[in-house]
Design a protein around this motif. Structure first.
Motif, mmCIF file in Angstrom:
data_model
loop_
_atom_site.group_PDB
_atom_site.id
_atom_site.type_symbol
_atom_site.label_atom_id
_atom_site.label_comp_id
_atom_site.label_asym_id
_atom_site.label_seq_id
_atom_site.Cartn_x
_atom_site.Cartn_y
_atom_site.Cartn_z
ATOM 1 N N HIS A 179 0.675 -1.456 -0.386
ATOM 2 C CA HIS A 179 -0.250 0.254 -0.002
ATOM 3 C C HIS A 179 0.689 0.820 -0.055
ATOM 4 O O HIS A 179 2.281 1.124 0.495
ATOM 5 N N HIS A 210 1.489 -0.306 -10.155
ATOM 6 C CA HIS A 210 1.229 -1.515 -10.831
ATOM 7 C C HIS A 210 0.282 -1.268 -11.486
ATOM 8 O O HIS A 210 0.165 -2.384 -12.448
ATOM 9 N N SER A 221 1.393 -5.189 -13.940
ATOM 10 C CA SER A 221 0.351 -5.333 -14.990
ATOM 11 C C SER A 221 0.556 -5.372 -16.134
ATOM 12 O O SER A 221 1.002 -6.341 -17.185
ATOM 13 N N PRO A 250 -6.381 -1.404 1.654
ATOM 14 C CA PRO A 250 -7.403 -1.623 -0.180
ATOM 15 C C PRO A 250 -6.067 -2.246 -1.457
ATOM 16 O O PRO A 250 -5.875 -3.573 -1.443
ATOM 17 N N GLN A 251 -4.861 -1.093 -0.649
ATOM 18 C CA GLN A 251 -3.972 -1.530 -1.687
ATOM 19 C C GLN A 251 -3.357 -3.061 -1.390
ATOM 20 O O GLN A 251 -2.353 -3.384 -2.519
ATOM 21 N N THR A 252 -3.258 -2.564 -0.619
ATOM 22 C CA THR A 252 -2.805 -4.427 0.091
ATOM 23 C C THR A 252 -3.575 -5.696 -0.459
ATOM 24 O O THR A 252 -2.906 -6.314 -0.606
ATOM 25 N N GLU A 253 -4.220 -5.772 -0.612
ATOM 26 C CA GLU A 253 -5.532 -6.942 -0.536
ATOM 27 C C GLU A 253 -5.065 -6.528 -2.367
ATOM 28 O O GLU A 253 -5.224 -7.802 -2.580
ATOM 29 N N GLU A 254 -5.502 -5.856 -3.299
ATOM 30 C CA GLU A 254 -4.901 -5.388 -4.547
ATOM 31 C C GLU A 254 -3.407 -6.763 -5.002
ATOM 32 O O GLU A 254 -3.605 -7.904 -5.573
ATOM 33 N N VAL A 255 -2.583 -5.857 -3.743
ATOM 34 C CA VAL A 255 -2.082 -6.691 -3.904
ATOM 35 C C VAL A 255 -1.128 -8.355 -3.202
ATOM 36 O O VAL A 255 -0.222 -9.120 -4.486
ATOM 37 N N SER A 274 -3.561 -10.418 -3.924
ATOM 38 C CA SER A 274 -4.002 -10.605 -5.408
ATOM 39 C C SER A 274 -2.630 -10.708 -6.123
ATOM 40 O O SER A 274 -3.450 -12.038 -6.965
ATOM 41 N N HIS A 275 -1.839 -9.607 -6.706
ATOM 42 C CA HIS A 275 -1.128 -9.697 -7.473
ATOM 43 C C HIS A 275 -0.143 -10.890 -7.830
ATOM 44 O O HIS A 275 0.335 -11.630 -8.696
ATOM 45 N N LYS A 318 -6.976 -12.795 4.953
ATOM 46 C CA LYS A 318 -6.893 -12.790 3.594
ATOM 47 C C LYS A 318 -5.943 -14.488 3.248
ATOM 48 O O LYS A 318 -5.297 -14.657 1.891
#
Ligand code: GDP
Ligand code: MG
Length: 372
Positions: free
Chosen positions: A90, A139, A143, A168-173, A175-176, A208
């Protein structure tokens, strides 16, 4: 398969377009070098030239000319190569600070003063073992690089601030990172803060499906501070452990292949590409092609800004000598001659243009039929 043109096939298997055309002509098939090859023609050519032809996904992009290169993997010269580590997390959780701290704590004494600005990739040594770090360029760029198949990352570090926890960005990261299939290490940063709470971070991450090893899961959580430097050795040891399990190998004597992680046009220096070597050794004087750009390596500077003659496996540096700025995520590949490098780049540029053109023709035809 309709995506492979005669000259591209010839290039991929080291023949001249004339040789390919001659074989097909002998069998009563009339083609020119720009024609697309059909599946049966590809099979015939494969038999004729004694090579196995596999055509991968459709060519969405000129860079994918590499995809149907007839590659022979010779592992007899394989040696262990250093891991390439990407740090994600994040915003404001301390990615840049951590990268800078790792770097400044690991460079030889006396050189630390030479580090003035943050750079996107560098190589350090821990217990005589090299590790290359890459800062995520954002990000979107990350990608884009993955989409091009140019993901250089071996190990992902997810940074989570010990006071902030999962954002929020931690969650995105997460999944990446999971999608990348790389081993993941969680660096819980800002442990120097009074409000730091490792257990809170662990609990949030466990939710998570990132369960810590000491909670019965398989993810290592390392408490660190980019300010005090605490935990950094621990983190590096862990990276080396993961690398050992991965058994990363490559051939230092192979044709050099590097990935561009960043590029820019520098006043007075021309196009500069920051690369990470994936195979072989990249040397000053090498003829290179990089997507639709080409040139001869005029100079290489290492991550300390010092001129070097070559970059070895997993090492990073800036390469000068391309005729244009290459796209981040493209591959830089050494060629036997400058003629070859120029031809490949030119062919790719033509191919890209042809693709664009055929796209726009299709569009206009469809539009027309809609009108009729
Ligand atoms: P990035 O956006 O993830 O790259 O985060 P930065 O490295 O830019 O750091 C964001 C802010 O957090 C800056 O003000 C840093 O000084 C601060 N920061 C980073 N690491 C630490 C740390 O370990 N401890 C403390 N107290 N502050 C930190
Ligand atoms: Mg940053």
């Amino acid at each position: 398969p309709e995506d492979v043109r005669v000259y591209e096939f010839a290039e991929a298997c080291g023949k001249s377009p004339a040789e390919v055309i001659t074989v097909l002509f002998g069998l009563g098939m009339m083609v020119t070098k720009n024609d697309f090859l059909k599946q049966d023609e590809l099979e015939i050519l494969g038999e004729e030239f004694g090579i196995e032809v596999t055509v991968k996904d459709a060519l969405e992009d000129a860079n994918y000319v590499d995809d149907y290169e007839v590659e022979e993997v010779d592992d007899s010269n394989f040696v262990t190569r250093p891991p390439v580590v990407t740090i994600m997390g994040h915003v404001d959780h301390g990615k840049t600070s951590l990268l800078d701290k790792i770097r400044s704590s690991k460079v030889a004494k006396g050189e630390a003063g030479g580090i003035t600005q943050h750079i996107s990739a560098y190589t350090i040594e821990q217990n005589n073992q090299k590790i290359t770090f890459v800062d995520t360029p954002g990000h979107a760029a990350f990608s884009a690089m993955r989409a091009r198949g140019a993901d250089v990352t071996d190990i992902v570090i997810i940074v989570v601030a010990a006071d902030d926890g999962v954002m929020p960005q931690t969650e995105e990261v997460i999944s990446h990172a999971k999608a990348s299939g790389c081993p993941i290490i969680v660096a819980v940063n800002k442990m120097d803060k009074e409000t730091a709470n490792m257990d809170m971070v662990k609990a949030q991450m466990a939710e998570k499906e990132m369960t810590p090893v000491d909670w019965g899961g398989d993810i290592e959580f390392i408490g660190v501070s980019a300010h005090t430097g605490q935990g950094i050795d621990d983190l590096l040891e862990n990276i080396l452990l993961q690398a050992e399990i991965l058994e990363l190998q490559a051939d230092p004597d192979a044709k050099a292949k590097a990935t561009v992680v960043e590029s820019l046009l520098e006043k007075g220096r021309g196009p500069v590409a920051t690369v990470i070597v994936q195979n072989g050794t990249l040397r000053v004087g090498d003829n290179i092609v990089c997507d639709t750009t080409y040139g001869r390596v005029k100079a290489i500077t290492n991550d300390m800004g010092k001129p070097v003659k070559e970059l070895g496996l997993s090492e990073t540096g800036n390469v000068l000598g391309l005729n244009d700025v290459p796209v981040a995520g493209s591959f830089m590949v050494a060629q036997n001659s400058d003629k070859e490098a120029r031809e490949i780049a030119t062919t790719r540029a033509e191919h890209a243009r042809a693709k664009e053109l055929s796209k726009s023709t299709k569009v206009s035809l469809e539009e027309m039929s809609g009108l009729i």
